[in-house]
Design an enzyme around this catalytic site. Structure first.
Site, PDB file in Angstrom:
ATOM      1  N   HIS A 200       0.739  -1.168  -0.072  1.00 39.68           N
ATOM      2  CA  HIS A 200       0.057  -0.040   0.121  1.00 39.68           C
ATOM      3  C   HIS A 200       0.743   1.536   0.084  1.00 39.68           C
ATOM      4  O   HIS A 200       0.527   2.206  -0.580  1.00 39.68           O
ATOM      5  CB  HIS A 200      -1.044  -0.067   1.211  1.00 39.68           C
ATOM      6  CG  HIS A 200      -2.070  -1.114   0.840  1.00 39.68           C
ATOM      7  ND1 HIS A 200      -2.272  -2.271   1.328  1.00 39.68           N
ATOM      8  CD2 HIS A 200      -3.140  -0.934   0.004  1.00 39.68           C
ATOM      9  CE1 HIS A 200      -3.155  -2.804   0.674  1.00 39.68           C
ATOM     10  NE2 HIS A 200      -3.709  -2.034   0.082  1.00 39.68           N
ATOM     11  N   GLU A 442     -11.180 -11.007  -4.479  1.00 33.06           N
ATOM     12  CA  GLU A 442      -9.762 -11.032  -4.296  1.00 33.06           C
ATOM     13  C   GLU A 442      -9.133 -12.369  -3.288  1.00 33.06           C
ATOM     14  O   GLU A 442      -8.216 -12.138  -2.935  1.00 33.06           O
ATOM     15  CB  GLU A 442      -9.427  -9.543  -3.720  1.00 33.06           C
ATOM     16  CG  GLU A 442     -10.267  -9.073  -2.609  1.00 33.06           C
ATOM     17  CD  GLU A 442      -9.851  -7.640  -2.078  1.00 33.06           C
ATOM     18  OE1 GLU A 442      -8.845  -7.142  -2.627  1.00 33.06           O
ATOM     19  OE2 GLU A 442     -10.568  -7.279  -1.128  1.00 33.06           O
ATOM     20  N   ASP A 466      -4.474  -8.532  -4.116  1.00 32.79           N
ATOM     21  CA  ASP A 466      -4.690  -9.651  -3.075  1.00 32.79           C
ATOM     22  C   ASP A 466      -4.957 -11.038  -3.580  1.00 32.79           C
ATOM     23  O   ASP A 466      -4.476 -12.205  -3.172  1.00 32.79           O
ATOM     24  CB  ASP A 466      -5.823  -9.309  -2.246  1.00 32.79           C
ATOM     25  CG  ASP A 466      -5.403  -8.209  -0.884  1.00 32.79           C
ATOM     26  OD1 ASP A 466      -4.267  -8.729  -0.470  1.00 32.79           O
ATOM     27  OD2 ASP A 466      -6.165  -7.239  -0.721  1.00 32.79           O
ATOM     28  N   CYS A 513      -9.494  -3.721 -10.491  1.00 26.61           N
ATOM     29  CA  CYS A 513      -8.902  -2.350  -9.942  1.00 26.61           C
ATOM     30  C   CYS A 513      -7.755  -2.896  -9.038  1.00 26.61           C
ATOM     31  O   CYS A 513      -6.929  -1.452  -8.556  1.00 26.61           O
ATOM     32  CB  CYS A 513     -10.003  -1.681  -8.906  1.00 26.61           C
ATOM     33  SG  CYS A 513     -10.444  -3.053  -7.483  1.00 26.61           S
TER      34      CYS A 513
HETATM   35  C1  PEP Z   1      -6.307  -5.337  -4.548  1.00 28.74           C
HETATM   36  O1  PEP Z   1      -6.218  -6.366  -3.495  1.00 28.74           O
HETATM   37  O2  PEP Z   1      -6.353  -5.624  -5.741  1.00 28.74           O
HETATM   38  C2  PEP Z   1      -6.974  -4.127  -4.212  1.00 28.74           C
HETATM   39  C3  PEP Z   1      -7.450  -3.272  -5.275  1.00 28.74           C
HETATM   40  O3  PEP Z   1      -7.215  -3.862  -2.997  1.00 28.74           O
HETATM   41  P1  PEP Z   1      -5.885  -3.286  -1.876  1.00 28.74           P
HETATM   42  O4  PEP Z   1      -4.911  -3.281  -3.001  1.00 28.74           O
HETATM   43  O5  PEP Z   1      -6.353  -1.959  -1.579  1.00 28.74           O
HETATM   44  O6  PEP Z   1      -5.903  -4.336  -1.238  1.00 28.74           O
HETATM   45 MG    MG Z   2      -7.063  -5.917  -1.905  1.00 29.79          MG
END
Ligand code: PEP
Ligand code: MG
Length: 591
Positions: A200, A442, A466, A513
């Site tokens: 993140h 995910e 994920d 996403c």
């Molecule tokens: C993902 O897991 O691809 C996602 C978009 O969520 P995050 O990256 O915030 O875990």
């Molecule tokens: Mg995620």
């Protein structure tokens, strides 16, 4: 680590996570404090040592008073009073007399005496079964660190919100909450020893549009604050003391990037449509309402993922329903009639709140995370869903649940949503009665039961960050196994296909996403597998659009057909690279 040296130039190679090149002074954070040595003093040196201690105590007191004043001004007197406990430690005569006694009797240096005595006190407090006393142990350790830093002449870790001059941050690690504090005006870029593309922290860097590289192994231990450096976020390289030749080469690279940016700007207002006239929806991922401006500026058609946890990470207490409502409303109103998909809280994993009790877990990514927290902490979920519902009256808002791992969670979340809708109806508060609901796919289990989930939602969004870590059992944060984190692994290709097919059987559209969607090399594979929408950091939307407008859907479908038959991640990746480089070579001129 591949490190090279030419005439004083030193380079460190890691993982590129946020494009852009910057130059400037380095600021090294979080360097571990050297071990506290015990020095035996002569009789005559003892008085001087006690004076040194007194001076360090006065200096520390002044620093704490300064911080207290700043915090009180910014956040209120109550928050400022937290530091009263720190000041009390400095006035604790029992502790200080004991330190002076050790210096005099054992004839040892102040650092050693202070460290030994304070640690003994803190350990005793920490061992008592009493929350209040345990807190005091934490206060004591905070203050001890400050006093020791002052005795050792170490500079305090910079306050990232108030850097005095532009610099490139170098650190062993940077938590998402620290990254969220970065003052963009003064942070030219950052580089860390650990981390990966989908951590993140990396995602935040892209969203802030700060050049960044991670996984530089031990760079933070080998460079010094004040050195001049160049950070190449396109290739993941940190260069300290760059030679004139290197600076010239980078000048050329920056010019090529500027030419490309011009070409991307020319198509900002155009739709993302393939050469064979297939329309793709291109959305953006945002972390805060003010990012909405970037969504439009980069030609995205809405927000495919609003990561709401940054609203929580950026504040010193949980934001209430009204505060959240303002934020969601602001994003929705700024983008109306474009859609804004608001994801409910996805805490846990690598995202923690300093002000919320979170259990310390052996496997935080497999633990108390995302929808699991929301379904247990009902007050938090209720405030968030009510805020989202209320904001839905003012724009095109959709809601989405993170980390759904089975049907029960989805049913529970939907039931609570209905309950809060009923509350609002009773209170005569407006909301969108047709608010669309989506589930993130995910976890491998969600992909496998996508058929059941699809019957109960309006859309899916595949979180590949994920999905890959859970399917391949590869921690997305761990640079040591980054080579195993393969988006083109046949298992991932098949899970995405399973999800898309299940969704389409129920007329449910599918977005991606995760970071895979923002990679121009991988996007054609996703489109070929039938994905309807892509959502990427705003600054990564223009290159995606550029690529899509040069792609034929039929080519993407052939690529996907090959990938579904292929047994090797490397071969699939190489086919993806061949296609992307053939249709949009200028996107890959980053060397
Ligand atoms: C993902 O897991 O691809 C996602 C978009 O969520 P995050 O990256 O915030 O875990
Ligand atoms: Mg995620």
């Amino acid at each position: 680590m591949p490190e090279t040296q030419h005439g004083g130039e030193k380079s460190f190679r890691g993982i590129p996570v946020s494009a852009g090149v910057c130059r400037g002074k380095l600021l090294v954070l979080g360097r571990a404090r050297p071990a506290i040595a015990k020095v035996q003093l002569s009789d005559t040196a003892v008085n001087e040592e006690v004076n040194r201690l007194e001076k360090a105590l006065v200096q520390t007191r002044q620093q704490i008073l300064d911080i207290q004043r700043k915090v009180s001004e910014r956040m209120g007197a109550e928050e400022g009073s937290i530091f009263d406990a720190h000041l009390l430690v400095l006035e604790d005569r029992t502790l200080l007399d004991e330190v002076v006694r050790v210096i005099r009797e054992q004839k040892v240096n102040a650092e050693h005496a202070f460290h030994t005595v304070a640690e003994r006190y803190a350990n005793t407090l920490a061992a008592i079964e009493d929350d209040y006393l345990r807190e005091r142990a934490t206060d004591m350790r905070d203050v001890t660190t400050r006093v020791l830093n002052n005795l050792l002449g170490l500079v305090e870790e910079a306050d990232l919100r108030h850097l005095k001059e532009p610099c490139i941050i170098i650190s062993h690690d940077l938590t998402p909450s620290k990254t969220a504090q970065l003052d963009k005006r003064n942070v030219l870029g950052f580089a860390t020893d650990v981390g990966s593309k989908t951590s993140h922290t990396a995602i935040m860097a892209r969203s802030l549009r700060i050049p960044a590289a991670v996984g530089l192994q031990d760079a933070s231990g080998q460079v010094e604050t004040g050195q001049y450096g160049l950070l190449d976020g396109l290739n993941g390289v940190l260069i300290v003391n760059p030679t004139d030749q290197t600076l010239y080469e980078y000048g050329q690279l920056i010019l090529r990037q500027a030419t490309l940016r011009q070409r991307l700007n020319d198509i900002l207002a155009e739709p993302a449509v393939t050469l064979d006239r297939h329309r793709i929806l291109l959305n953006a991922n945002i972390e805060q309402a003010s990012d909405a401006e970037q969504v439009k500026a980069n030609g995205a058609e809405g927000v495919g993922l609003f990561r709401t946890e940054y609203l929580f990470l950026n504040h010193d207490r949980l934001p209430g329903e009204d505060q959240q409502y303002q934020s969601y409303r602001e994003a929705a109103a700024a983008l109306k009639p474009l859609p804004v998909v608001i994801r409910t809280l996805d805490l846990g994993g690598d995202k923690f709140l300093a002000h919320m009790q979170m259990p310390s877990e052996l496997n935080p990514f497999l633990g108390w995370r995302a929808i699991r927290i929301s379904l247990q902490e009902r007050d938090i979920f209720r405030a968030q869903l009510r805020a989202i519902l209320r904001a839905s009256a003012e724009g095109n808002i959709k809601v989405m649940y993170p980390m759904i791992s089975g049907l029960d969670e989805l049913k529970q979340a939907n039931a609570l949503l209905e309950e809060y809708k009923a509350e609002l109806r009773q209170e005569k508060i407006a909301f969108d009665e047709h608010l669309q609901v989506g589930a993130m796919i995910e976890t491998p289990s969600a992909a496998m039961v996508a058929d059941s989930l699809a019957k109960r939602v309006n859309f899916f969004s595949i979180g590949t960050n994920d999905l890959i870590q859970y399917s391949l059992a590869v921690d997305r944060m761990n640079e040591k196994i980054a080579h195993l984190y393969e988006p083109t692994h046949p298992a991932i290709v098949r899970l995405i296909k399973t999800t898309v097919d299940a969704a389409h059987r129920h007329q449910v559209p599918v977005s991606v996403c995760g970071e895979m969607a923002s990679d121009p090399v991988l996007a054609p594979l996703l489109l070929g597998l039938g994905v309807d929408e892509l959502s990427a950091a705003p600054s990564l939307v223009p290159p995606l659009k550029f690529l899509i407008r040069r792609l034929k859907l039929s080519e993407a479908q052939q690529l996907a057909a090959f990938a579904l038959e292929c047994e090797s991640a490397a071969e699939i990746l190489s086919r993806c690279q061949e296609l992307a480089r053939a249709i949009a070579p200028s996107l890959f001129e980053n060397k």
